[in-house]
Design a protein around this motif. Structure first.
Motif, short mmCIF file in Angstrom:
data_model
loop_
_atom_site.label_atom_id
_atom_site.label_comp_id
_atom_site.label_asym_id
_atom_site.label_seq_id
_atom_site.Cartn_x
_atom_site.Cartn_y
_atom_site.Cartn_z
N GLY A 1 0.81 -1.22 0.00
CA GLY A 1 0.00 0.00 0.00
C GLY A 1 0.84 1.26 0.00
O GLY A 1 2.06 1.23 0.16
N ALA A 2 0.18 2.38 -0.17
CA ALA A 2 0.86 3.67 -0.14
C ALA A 2 1.33 3.97 1.28
O ALA A 2 0.79 3.46 2.25
CB ALA A 2 -0.08 4.76 -0.63
N ILE A 3 2.34 4.82 1.37
CA ILE A 3 2.88 5.20 2.67
C ILE A 3 2.43 6.61 3.00
O ILE A 3 2.48 7.50 2.17
CB ILE A 3 4.41 5.12 2.66
N LYS A 4 1.98 6.79 4.22
CA LYS A 4 1.63 8.11 4.73
C LYS A 4 2.77 8.57 5.63
O LYS A 4 3.45 7.75 6.25
CB LYS A 4 0.31 8.06 5.48
N TYR A 5 2.98 9.88 5.69
CA TYR A 5 4.10 10.41 6.46
C TYR A 5 3.71 11.65 7.24
O TYR A 5 2.67 12.26 6.98
CB TYR A 5 5.28 10.73 5.54
N GLU A 6 4.61 12.01 8.15
CA GLU A 6 4.47 13.27 8.86
C GLU A 6 5.86 13.73 9.30
O GLU A 6 6.62 12.96 9.87
CB GLU A 6 3.58 13.12 10.10
N TRP A 7 6.20 14.97 8.97
CA TRP A 7 7.41 15.62 9.45
C TRP A 7 7.00 16.58 10.56
O TRP A 7 6.10 17.38 10.39
CB TRP A 7 8.09 16.42 8.34
N SER A 8 7.70 16.49 11.70
CA SER A 8 7.41 17.37 12.83
C SER A 8 8.70 17.92 13.40
O SER A 8 9.77 17.33 13.24
CB SER A 8 6.69 16.61 13.94
N LEU A 9 8.56 19.04 14.10
CA LEU A 9 9.67 19.63 14.84
C LEU A 9 9.28 19.64 16.32
O LEU A 9 8.23 20.17 16.68
CB LEU A 9 9.94 21.06 14.36
N ILE A 10 10.13 19.03 17.14
CA ILE A 10 9.93 19.06 18.58
C ILE A 10 10.85 20.14 19.13
O ILE A 10 12.07 20.02 19.06
CB ILE A 10 10.23 17.69 19.23
N THR A 11 10.26 21.22 19.65
CA THR A 11 11.04 22.36 20.10
C THR A 11 11.67 22.10 21.46
O THR A 11 11.39 21.08 22.10
CB THR A 11 10.15 23.63 20.20
N GLU A 12 12.50 23.04 21.91
CA GLU A 12 13.14 22.91 23.23
C GLU A 12 12.10 22.89 24.35
O GLU A 12 12.34 22.36 25.42
CB GLU A 12 14.13 24.04 23.44
N LYS A 13 10.93 23.49 24.10
CA LYS A 13 9.85 23.51 25.09
C LYS A 13 8.95 22.28 24.96
O LYS A 13 7.86 22.24 25.52
CB LYS A 13 9.01 24.77 24.92
N ASN A 14 9.39 21.29 24.17
CA ASN A 14 8.66 20.05 23.90
C ASN A 14 7.32 20.27 23.20
O ASN A 14 6.40 19.46 23.34
CB ASN A 14 8.46 19.22 25.17
N GLU A 15 7.20 21.35 22.45
CA GLU A 15 6.04 21.54 21.59
C GLU A 15 6.27 20.75 20.31
O GLU A 15 7.37 20.74 19.78
CB GLU A 15 5.89 23.02 21.21
N ILE A 16 5.24 20.10 19.82
CA ILE A 16 5.34 19.36 18.57
C ILE A 16 4.66 20.19 17.48
O ILE A 16 3.45 20.39 17.52
CB ILE A 16 4.72 17.96 18.68
N LEU A 17 5.46 20.66 16.53
CA LEU A 17 4.95 21.46 15.43
C LEU A 17 4.96 20.60 14.17
O LEU A 17 6.02 20.15 13.74
CB LEU A 17 5.82 22.70 15.21
N VAL A 18 3.80 20.36 13.59
CA VAL A 18 3.72 19.56 12.38
C VAL A 18 4.16 20.43 11.20
O VAL A 18 3.58 21.49 10.95
CB VAL A 18 2.29 19.01 12.15
N ILE A 19 5.19 19.98 10.50
CA ILE A 19 5.73 20.73 9.36
C ILE A 19 4.96 20.40 8.09
O ILE A 19 4.51 21.29 7.38
CB ILE A 19 7.23 20.41 9.17
N ASN A 20 4.81 19.10 7.82
CA ASN A 20 4.11 18.64 6.62
C ASN A 20 3.61 17.24 6.90
O ASN A 20 4.32 16.43 7.48
CB ASN A 20 5.07 18.66 5.42
N SER A 21 2.38 16.93 6.45
CA SER A 21 1.80 15.64 6.80
C SER A 21 0.75 15.19 5.79
O SER A 21 -0.04 16.00 5.32
CB SER A 21 1.16 15.73 8.19
N THR A 22 0.77 13.90 5.49
CA THR A 22 -0.34 13.29 4.76
C THR A 22 -1.22 12.52 5.74
O THR A 22 -2.30 12.09 5.37
CB THR A 22 0.16 12.33 3.66
#
Length: 184
Positions: A63-84
């Protein structure tokens, strides 16, 4: 009579155990077939203001692959950069700065305008379209001051001793201190 039944169960018990083991083995193999495996994650800069993060993986499903790129900041915030996986959760600051390229073995994030505010842990997350519950992820810490330059030329420039060696060889060759070619 009950004794006879007990002996029958006693004789077939090893076969029942083997059957259970076979079923468990088949289930384990099937779960591995549908999963993805991240083999390596690297980060480097292209030019001066572009960050490139490569997530190499082994595709184990059809099957197709889904992905997600995230940045975990120094304050442990998870910021989604790009995602399917969750396109609606994309952090607005990355909307026009992030580009994702995908092949059968590589998921690449290129982030323009890379600066100190983009420091943190970059997370690559993959899952099969048919099995969204089982996802795999890897992170890599990225600091603006410590990151290497991409490519062979970038590795030479980011390594002072290698650059010094190349320059000294060039100087020695220019001074005819190194033999070049055949001399008659």
């Amino acid at each position: 009579m009950p004794r006879c039944r007990y002996r029958t169960v006693e004789r077939i018990w090893p076969f029942l155990k083997m059957k259970q083991l076979l079923i468990l083995s088949a289930l384990a193999v099937l779960s591995m077939v549908e999963s993805q495996q991240i083999t390596k994650i690297d980060a480097c800069t292209i030019e001066t203001k572009k960050l490139r993060v490569d997530c190499n993986y082994r595709k184990n499903s059809s099957g197709a692959i889904k992905y997600e790129w995230s940045l975990i900041t120094e304050k442990n915030e998870i910021l989604v950069i790009n995602s399917t996986l969750n396109p609606e959760k994309g952090y607005p600051a990355f909307k026009h700065r992030a580009e994702v390229d995908m092949t059968d073995v590589l998921l690449r994030l290129t982030l323009t305008g890379f600066g100190k505010s983009d420091e943190g842990k970059y997370m690559c997350r993959l899952c099969s379209e048919t099995d969204v519950k089982n996802d795999y992820n890897k992170t890599i810490p990225v600091k603006h001051a410590d990151i290497a330059t991409c490519g062979a030329f970038g590795l030479v420039l980011s390594s002072p001793w290698m650059l010094s060696l190349l320059l000294s060889l060039t100087v020695l060759q220019a001074l005819d201190a190194l033999p070049c070619g055949s001399q008659n």
